[in-house]
Design an enzyme around this catalytic site. Structure first.
Site, mmCIF file in Angstrom:
data_model
loop_
_atom_site.group_PDB
_atom_site.id
_atom_site.type_symbol
_atom_site.label_atom_id
_atom_site.label_comp_id
_atom_site.label_asym_id
_atom_site.label_seq_id
_atom_site.Cartn_x
_atom_site.Cartn_y
_atom_site.Cartn_z
ATOM 1 N N ARG A 103 1.052 -1.150 -0.044
ATOM 2 C CA ARG A 103 0.169 -0.068 0.026
ATOM 3 C C ARG A 103 0.991 1.169 -0.011
ATOM 4 O O ARG A 103 1.624 1.489 0.685
ATOM 5 C CB ARG A 103 -0.737 -0.050 1.365
ATOM 6 C CG ARG A 103 -1.515 1.123 1.431
ATOM 7 C CD ARG A 103 -2.833 1.341 2.550
ATOM 8 N NE ARG A 103 -3.851 0.623 1.934
ATOM 9 C CZ ARG A 103 -5.110 0.494 2.350
ATOM 10 N NH1 ARG A 103 -5.387 1.514 3.549
ATOM 11 N NH2 ARG A 103 -6.135 0.105 2.016
ATOM 12 N N HIS A 130 -7.347 1.052 -6.458
ATOM 13 C CA HIS A 130 -7.686 -0.067 -5.348
ATOM 14 C C HIS A 130 -8.151 -1.155 -5.695
ATOM 15 O O HIS A 130 -9.422 -1.648 -5.646
ATOM 16 C CB HIS A 130 -8.772 0.762 -4.209
ATOM 17 C CG HIS A 130 -8.443 0.086 -3.022
ATOM 18 N ND1 HIS A 130 -7.714 -0.998 -2.520
ATOM 19 C CD2 HIS A 130 -9.212 0.526 -1.628
ATOM 20 C CE1 HIS A 130 -7.796 -1.274 -1.207
ATOM 21 N NE2 HIS A 130 -8.752 -0.439 -0.743
ATOM 22 N N GLN A 133 -9.992 -3.980 -3.525
ATOM 23 C CA GLN A 133 -11.121 -3.594 -2.809
ATOM 24 C C GLN A 133 -12.482 -3.920 -3.948
ATOM 25 O O GLN A 133 -13.418 -4.439 -3.629
ATOM 26 C CB GLN A 133 -11.289 -2.078 -2.822
ATOM 27 C CG GLN A 133 -12.547 -1.383 -2.050
ATOM 28 C CD GLN A 133 -12.802 -1.928 -0.913
ATOM 29 O OE1 GLN A 133 -12.082 -1.909 0.037
ATOM 30 N NE2 GLN A 133 -14.015 -2.460 -0.496
ATOM 31 N N ASP A 221 -17.326 6.678 -0.932
ATOM 32 C CA ASP A 221 -15.835 6.747 -0.540
ATOM 33 C C ASP A 221 -15.628 7.904 0.356
ATOM 34 O O ASP A 221 -16.425 8.952 -0.071
ATOM 35 C CB ASP A 221 -14.898 6.334 -1.447
ATOM 36 C CG ASP A 221 -13.483 6.353 -0.969
ATOM 37 O OD1 ASP A 221 -13.252 6.102 0.354
ATOM 38 O OD2 ASP A 221 -12.438 6.436 -1.845
ATOM 39 N N CYS A 258 -16.519 1.376 1.056
ATOM 40 C CA CYS A 258 -15.211 0.792 1.187
ATOM 41 C C CYS A 258 -14.848 0.823 2.410
ATOM 42 O O CYS A 258 -13.758 0.157 2.896
ATOM 43 C CB CYS A 258 -14.133 1.056 0.154
ATOM 44 S SG CYS A 258 -13.814 2.847 -0.031
ATOM 45 N N ARG A 286 -13.622 -8.993 1.778
ATOM 46 C CA ARG A 286 -12.224 -8.789 1.571
ATOM 47 C C ARG A 286 -11.414 -9.790 1.783
ATOM 48 O O ARG A 286 -10.251 -10.373 1.072
ATOM 49 C CB ARG A 286 -11.573 -7.522 2.366
ATOM 50 C CG ARG A 286 -12.402 -6.025 1.869
ATOM 51 C CD ARG A 286 -11.810 -5.472 0.666
ATOM 52 N NE ARG A 286 -10.224 -5.511 0.671
ATOM 53 C CZ ARG A 286 -9.630 -4.246 1.071
ATOM 54 N NH1 ARG A 286 -10.167 -3.383 1.509
ATOM 55 N NH2 ARG A 286 -8.256 -4.422 1.227
HETATM 56 N N1 NVA Z 1 -10.040 6.850 -1.304
HETATM 57 C C1 NVA Z 1 -9.561 6.333 0.166
HETATM 58 C C2 NVA Z 1 -9.777 4.888 0.207
HETATM 59 C C3 NVA Z 1 -9.594 4.339 1.512
HETATM 60 C C4 NVA Z 1 -9.979 2.686 1.551
HETATM 61 C C5 NVA Z 1 -8.283 6.707 0.423
HETATM 62 O O1 NVA Z 1 -7.418 6.464 -0.510
HETATM 63 O O2 NVA Z 1 -8.011 6.833 1.493
HETATM 64 N N1 CP Z 2 -11.338 -0.149 2.479
HETATM 65 C C1 CP Z 2 -10.066 -0.252 2.866
HETATM 66 O O1 CP Z 2 -8.965 -0.549 2.198
HETATM 67 O O2 CP Z 2 -9.711 -0.078 4.236
HETATM 68 P P1 CP Z 2 -8.263 0.043 4.848
HETATM 69 O O3 CP Z 2 -7.939 1.560 4.519
HETATM 70 O O4 CP Z 2 -8.558 -0.094 6.354
HETATM 71 O O5 CP Z 2 -7.474 -1.078 4.437
#
Ligand code: NVA
Ligand code: CP
Length: 300
Positions: A103, A130, A133, A221, A258, A286
């Site tokens: 990540r 993502h 997801q 989101d 999500c 997930r």
């Molecule tokens: N768009 C959000 C998704 C979190 C799972 C982010 O990037 O923080």
């Molecule tokens: N939806 C998701 O990826 O959650 P986290 O940021 O908690 O991993």
């Protein structure tokens, strides 16, 4: 040759369908208390340059459930934080482990990692995509509606990573997607055009009411993603998923998020609670889908 999962286009549709089928078996096995240890002796290294609850837990617990091990590697606690290159990190981890989940911020970082790693690399979120997801969300939609092709999906909010993968997913799985964002927060044009060229039915709009008209799935989101700095959320206000908006959607509309959620911003608390069963099943899935993905990538 090893396979990676960097975007939803990294694997063929048939491979993704196989993974979703397998996820279904793994979910059933877990519900019935059957232990499946297909990844005994295997290790997943998880690199995190951003926070996480679901992604970390579902990958880590998923590996344990399949008999394997997961190792967490935070940027600051590793030499990555002191400037060791992603290319060297890829080559070192490849000598120890069986797969890498990352990540991070830039999609290019994930691509460089995959290029230098000799083991499968999974994208656990970048600023751009993502994919794990959305693969899992497709599973959740199929589980509830019994189909995915032709399903009318509306996404409201910021046109970044989750929206981009949802756009790719429309091309792969054939759902009809309306994306509604404030002006200036739309998805990248190149991503939309590419998905359309691959057959995706995608509309980009700035009116949330038009976007949700008859929608069977309404997806949202957070308005401020990790690593972003938005001081003024005014342009987003009319994109909140609330009761008024949902009256325009299909009468049995499914609401997905999500997570994490900022209730009172992108989603009204009442709507969130009314759809909590769907949203937390979405989070649960997930685990099952990523277990199937890890099996597929590591054992192939
Ligand atoms: N768009 C959000 C998704 C979190 C799972 C982010 O990037 O923080
Ligand atoms: N939806 C998701 O990826 O959650 P986290 O940021 O908690 O991993």
């Amino acid at each position: 040759m090893k396979k990676d999962f960097l975007t939803l286009f990294s694997l063929e549709r048939e491979e993704l369908e196989w993974i979703l089928q397998r996820a279904s078996q793994l979910k059933r096995a877990r519900q019935e208390g059957r232990i499946i240890k297909t990844l005994e002796g295997r290790t997943l290294v998880m690199i995190f340059e951003k926070p996480s609850t679901r992604t970390r837990l579902s990958f880590e617990i998923g590996m344990y459930q399949l008999g394997g091990t997961a190792v967490f590697m935070g940027k600051q606690e590793s030499q990555l934080g002191r400037g060791e290159s992603i290319e060297d990190t890829a080559r070192v981890i490849s000598r120890y482990a069986d797969a890498i989940m990352i990540r991070t911020f830039g999609q290019e970082t994930v691509e460089r990692l995959a290029q230098y790693a000799t083991i499968p690399v999974v994208n656990g979120l970048t600023d751009k995509y993502h994919p794990v997801q959305i693969l899992s969300d497709v599973f959740t939609i199929i589980e509830k509606l019994g189909k995915i092709s032709g399903v009318r999906v509306a996404y409201l909010g910021d046109g970044n990573n989750v929206a981009h993968s949802l756009i790719n997913g429309a091309a792969v799985f054939g759902y009809e997607l309306n994306v509604a964002t404030p002006e200036g927060f739309g998805p990248e044009r190149e991503i939309v055009e590419n998905a359309r060229e691959r057959g995706g039915k995608i509309e980009i709009l700035h009116d949330p009411f038009t976007a949700v008209e008859g929608a069977e799935v309404v997806y949202t989101d957070v308005w401020v993603s990790m690593g972003q700095d938005k001081s003024d959320l005014t342009p987003f206000q009319k994109f909140q998923v609330n009761g008024e908006l949902l009256r325009r959607a299909h009468e049995n509309v499914m609401v997905l998020h999500c997570l994490p959620a900022h209730k009172g911003e992108e989603i009204e608390e009442k709507v969130f609670e009314e759809h909590a069963e769907e949203i937390f099943t979405q989070a649960e899935n997930r685990l099952h889908v990523q277990k199937a993905l890890l099996e597929y990538l590591i054992l192939q």
